[in-house]
Design an enzyme around this catalytic site. Structure first.
Site, PDB file in Angstrom:
ATOM      1  N   ARG A 122       8.023   2.325  12.883  1.00  0.00           N
ATOM      2  CA  ARG A 122       7.892   0.915  12.527  1.00  0.00           C
ATOM      3  C   ARG A 122       8.721   0.035  13.453  1.00  0.00           C
ATOM      4  NH1 ARG A 122       8.917  -0.776   6.364  1.00  0.00           N
ATOM      5  NH2 ARG A 122      11.081  -0.341   6.965  1.00  0.00           N
ATOM      6  N   LYS A 221       9.358  -5.947  10.789  1.00  0.00           N
ATOM      7  CA  LYS A 221      10.668  -6.343  10.242  1.00  0.00           C
ATOM      8  C   LYS A 221      11.434  -7.163  11.286  1.00  0.00           C
ATOM      9  CE  LYS A 221      13.204  -3.983   7.339  1.00  0.00           C
ATOM     10  NZ  LYS A 221      12.975  -4.679   6.057  1.00  0.00           N
ATOM     11  N   GLU A 257       3.673 -10.512  -1.266  1.00  0.00           N
ATOM     12  CA  GLU A 257       4.863  -9.700  -1.546  1.00  0.00           C
ATOM     13  C   GLU A 257       6.022 -10.595  -1.932  1.00  0.00           C
ATOM     14  OE1 GLU A 257       6.606  -7.601   1.814  1.00  0.00           O
ATOM     15  OE2 GLU A 257       5.503  -8.873   3.204  1.00  0.00           O
TER      16      GLU A 257
END
Length: 374
Positions: A122, A221, A257
């Protein structure tokens, strides 16, 4: 400035004397040891009062990469402040990626990592999006293993929490024009943590404020994703809510989210969660819960979820490295409050018990997700 010998004993690293960390954080060669939990050595921490906050530990790991080169071997160094040019890419243009993962201590004294290779992948995906070089899988995993091993005494006793691991990749080189920095730094530090949410979780649906947009950075992220929602979260907490559930920016009708977690709804034998289509972070806990739920016989749907479906859901829960799996007590939307089933008989509790059982070694890891540190 003083010079502190590193963990290998073969080189020295500069640590600024104006560090905000206590001396114990860099005096790791003579640790303050607590043996109250058996024969293992622990840091002197009140584990029963451990919350989710920063507790300075002993060591961090640093690795650098110049432009158009690969990352050179890194080193462990005593935890402390870092010097940075005010024109660095991270300070001026938020060129940075973060990760979050945990290490767990088992009843028989082992220390486990949970699916760390997915964090490495990721980070690589996020680095490509921000035009940054990233560590190789091997470099990432080695950095995490070295950092956890060097801070082993800070891994909480079984059942008392976990060691939160924060890898960072930042544009540390100086720059003024828009563009990627000429130097990048990979850092890993750790902190023992307890529960992220203490007490019930009550969400409010955000209206006319959005976490991410199509084509943006919501699916990685990126460091820049978080500060923009601080004001919204602060206003929600001032009204007594735990967190904000964000809607999609295109229609303003579908849930996406919360600020730190993915969201799931339960109705009968079906568990639904918003599809990760570029605006929603592909959480590793989210992925794991989906796989566990399917093994346990639940039907799992990844799809667009209209906000109105919150009114008919039997359960709602959120997932993430920090929150793990946490049932939601209520959600408020346009002044209407909906309450959900909570407690030990819920689907979310069954999923939580299975996931944490694997993470802490209480349940046989048939999924082959955990990695035992040497």
């Amino acid at each position: 400035m003083f010079r502190a010998k590193d963990c290998e004993g073969s080189s020295f690293t500069e640590v600024r004397s104006n560090s905000t960390y206590p001396a114990a954080a860099v005096q790791a060669c003579e640790p303050d040891v607590d043996n109250s939990h058996g024969n293992r050595e622990y840091a002197n921490v009140n584990w029963d009062e451990l919350g989710f906050g920063l507790t300075p530990t002993d060591y961090m790991y640093i690795m650098k990469c110049s432009k158009e080169e690969n990352f050179s071997p890194g080193t462990l160094t005593p935890l402390g402040n870092m010097e940075m040019n005010p024109s660095s890419g991270i300070l001026n243009y938020a060129q940075g990626i973060l990760e979050g993962m945990k290490a767990y201590r088992t009843e028989d004294g082992r220390i486990l990592l949970f699916r760390p290779e997915l964090n490495a992948l990721r980070m690589k995906m996020g680095a490509e999006r921000l035009c940054m070089p990233s560590p190789t899988m091997e470099q990432f995993l080695d950095a995490v293993k070295q950092t956890v091993n060097a801070n082993k005494r800070w891994v909480p006793p079984p059942g008392k929490g976990s060691l939160y691991i924060r890898p960072l990749l930042i544009g540390s080189g100086s720059m003024l024009n828009l563009g990627t920095a000429n130097e990048h730094t990979f850092i890993t530090y750790v902190s023992p943590v307890g529960n992220f949410h203490k007490g019930v979780v009550n969400l409010v649906v955000g209206e006319n404020v959005y976490r991410a947009t199509p084509g943006g950075t919501g699916g990685i992220k990126a460091i820049c994703n978080y500060a923009s929602i601080y004001k919204t979260i602060s206003e929600a907490k001032a009204k007594g809510f735990t967190d904000v559930l964000f809607l999609d920016v295109v229609t303003g009708k579908n849930i996406e989210e919360a600020s730190t977690s993915n969201i799931f709804i339960v109705k009968g034998n079906t568990i639904s969660t918003p599809a990760t289509d570029g605006t929603i972070l592909p959480g590793i806990t989210r992925k794991s819960i989906i796989e566990i739920a399917r093994v346990l016989g639940y039907e799992v749907e990844e799809r667009a979820i209209p906000v109105e479906e919150l009114f008919d859901a039997e359960e709602v829960f959120c997932t993430g490295t920090a929150v793990v799996v946490n049932f939601v007590s209520s959600i408020t939307y346009q002044s209407k409050r909906v309450e959900y089933k909570t407690g030990v008989e819920t689907v979310s509790r069954k999923l939580y018990n299975t996931l944490t059982g694997i993470q802490t070694g209480r349940i046989e890891d048939k999924m082959e997700w955990t990695f035992t540190l040497d």
